[in-house]
Write an enzyme that holds these catalytic residues in place. Sequence first.
Site, PDB file in Angstrom:
ATOM      1  N   TYR A  24       8.088  47.518   8.190  1.00 32.37           N
ATOM      2  CA  TYR A  24       9.286  47.764   9.009  1.00 32.37           C
ATOM      3  C   TYR A  24       9.063  48.911   9.996  1.00 32.37           C
ATOM      4  O   TYR A  24       8.677  50.006   9.600  1.00 32.37           O
ATOM      5  CB  TYR A  24      10.463  48.075   8.086  1.00 32.37           C
ATOM      6  CG  TYR A  24      11.778  48.209   8.793  1.00 32.37           C
ATOM      7  CD1 TYR A  24      12.442  47.087   9.275  1.00 32.37           C
ATOM      8  CD2 TYR A  24      12.363  49.459   8.990  1.00 32.37           C
ATOM      9  CE1 TYR A  24      13.657  47.202   9.928  1.00 32.37           C
ATOM     10  CE2 TYR A  24      13.579  49.588   9.641  1.00 32.37           C
ATOM     11  CZ  TYR A  24      14.216  48.455  10.110  1.00 32.37           C
ATOM     12  OH  TYR A  24      15.411  48.575  10.764  1.00 32.37           O
TER      13      TYR A  24
ATOM     14  N   ASP B  51      18.545  44.111   8.233  1.00 31.65           N
ATOM     15  CA  ASP B  51      17.642  45.261   8.134  1.00 31.65           C
ATOM     16  C   ASP B  51      18.174  46.279   7.133  1.00 31.65           C
ATOM     17  O   ASP B  51      19.375  46.566   7.099  1.00 31.65           O
ATOM     18  CB  ASP B  51      17.486  45.942   9.497  1.00 31.65           C
ATOM     19  CG  ASP B  51      16.603  45.130  10.435  1.00 31.65           C
ATOM     20  OD1 ASP B  51      16.017  44.136   9.977  1.00 31.65           O
ATOM     21  OD2 ASP B  51      16.503  45.498  11.617  1.00 31.65           O
TER      22      ASP B  51
ATOM     23  N   GLU C 114      19.345  39.119   9.734  1.00 30.26           N
ATOM     24  CA  GLU C 114      19.776  39.749  10.986  1.00 30.26           C
ATOM     25  C   GLU C 114      19.412  38.926  12.215  1.00 30.26           C
ATOM     26  O   GLU C 114      20.084  38.975  13.223  1.00 30.26           O
ATOM     27  CB  GLU C 114      19.182  41.155  11.112  1.00 30.26           C
ATOM     28  CG  GLU C 114      19.764  41.955  12.255  1.00 30.26           C
ATOM     29  CD  GLU C 114      19.653  43.454  12.062  1.00 30.26           C
ATOM     30  OE1 GLU C 114      19.600  44.162  13.069  1.00 30.26           O
ATOM     31  OE2 GLU C 114      19.632  43.924  10.909  1.00 30.26           O
TER      32      GLU C 114
END
Length: 711
Positions: A305, A104, A8
């Site tokens: 995350y 992600d 990403e």
Amino acid sequence: MKSLILAEKPSVGRDIANALNLQQKSNGYIEGKQYIVTWALGHLVTNATPEQYNPSYKEWNLEDLPIIPKKMKTVVISKTNRQFKIVKSLILDKNVKEIIIATDAGREGELVARLILDKVGNKKPIKRLWISSVTKKAIQEGFKQLKNGNAYQNLYEAALARSEADWIVGINATRALTTKYDAQLSLGRVQTPTIQIVKSRQDEINYFKPEKYYTLSINVDGYDLNLKQQKRYKDKKELELIEHKIKHQEGKILEVKGKNKKSYAQPLFNLTDLQQEAYKHYKMGPKETLNTLQHLYERHKLVTYPRTDSNYLTDDMVDTIQERLRAILATDYKSHVRDLISESFSSKMHIFNNQKVSDHHAIIPTEVRPSIEQLSQREFKIYMLIAERFLENLMNPYLYEVLTIHAQLKDYNFVLKEIIPKQLGYKALKDQTSSHTLTHSFKEGQLFKVHRIEIHEHETKAPEYFNEGSLLKAMENPQNHIDLNDKKYAKTLKHSGGIGTVATRADIIEKLFNMNALESRDGKIKVTSKGKQILELSPSELTSPILTAQWEEKLMLIEKGKYNSQKFIQEMKNFTFKVVNKIKSSEQKYKHDNLTTTECPTCGKFMIKVKTKNGQMLVCQDPKCKTKKNIQRKTNARCPYCKKKMTLFGKGKEAVYRCVCGHTETQSQMDKRMRDKTNGKVSRKEMKKYINKKEEIDNNPFKDALKNLKL
């Protein structure tokens, strides 16, 4: 033949390259024998703007609405076009056999990758890397468990449906309201209900009338026993009558009962909870907390995350606990950590629950040991909050006894409750207080004399204004703050996690501040006059979180393959027709409360004074005109006396810098001071940076509506 990995952002691409030992660096990608890793820069592809369907839509006209494309188009974002071309050439390279999506792991991450692949026209097989941290070990483990891309097709369809629906509703509602009332107004299915949540709380406070009420207590051997009340006494005389009856009377202990209880630490952090905690302890705004977390996640690799809505871990993570603990040995909690390292952990612990983890587990430390000196103050504070919560959840529960004493005096019952700590458990991490014991031992049947009788006066309190932390929580649970006619939507909102997502709520709040719909004074968030008018002028469907509840219900079904995404889009088109027609037929008027007598130099209409992040500016009230000029703005120029930032008034040679301490400098004086400070060597870039020349209308909905509107 090689596999192309699509990350990403560049930092994650570099992490993957490092984990897979890819060493040949090129412009926009890194290559090895088996893999090539490239990256997006966030979104490289987005929804086309209305004028890209039809140039006539560049002018905002009410009669053109609603704008409903037969087929949605996507375009390459111009500022990232160079990277898109690199990614495209790699996808189409004959030596690339397959694509591995490594964006992600979630709805939005899937959209980032799939829009690129669709735009390129990819026909090659797709695999998916699904990981919750970007440490070397997590990446290597993830590549051993790559999933087939088809398994995430429904996730992509849900993401695409959300994106297209937000465009259709947001573009049309914003254009309709703006052109109807000749004012810069913005609507959205998340931002408008958020204004309503704040307005409801504000009304509650404004209409609140405090009421006095009274309680009675007796003192026995230094302990206060409270009168058991069947009602709230609003008349003090009622308690004075009871006081008269029990005065000088003998009482009796009816029951002494102890009950052992335990409590666990607060749950592991999800993003919203952490943002709330950071605001509570450090007054860090939600956006600031998220940005800090991103640094800890991407740059330092210290936390998992961040954009998660879960407070739990999956069972298979139990074996990773010890190495995460070893990383925390670098903090001041090493003595507690050493005790925990010697213990064994089970997946039966309360922190493990597979059913309550969807895309990502709770935010916890990784196995990477922190170099405290390399962290900024904010990074250190956030890391320690996460580490503390993690440790507390691994420690024993807090054990305590609730001792309840029931007594009778005449015909009245009294009660005393005492909490007696037995084992501090997780509380020992921050609390070193010793156990408390009663100095007087009450016994059943014991008679006593009252030493003192007191009547206490109390007053009901209004609810508190939202702050940036509590508003996030309210967005997560809007059903608790807005009256919903249908209770089933309250259930849906609770199940779906409220309005917005953990990743977008901070942006929504910031946007509402920037467009002057909300304001924060002394930490109290209030609705502005503009915000109130937006609610009055908006169709009721857009002021309630019910719309989001209905959307989210269907998007989750699309993710599970139980609802057709095209059917959902058609429903949103029908809804948009309804909303636009309501706005068109409305007879209400918009009143500018910040209208000045300054005429616009371009069109002659009166200008509006608006607040920006850095000061104030005048903006033409006609949205089509777009003329603007600064009145004042905060600069980076420091006062030579008190060192505070100075405010710039005016422009050009007439510009004046003023400080709150009273010091004033003209533009020429400031220029001279800058030259003297650097021996006459001041670059144009440094000068720009120093006085912060950037001019921006922070409450302008046009750029959001025309570019990448996030509702």
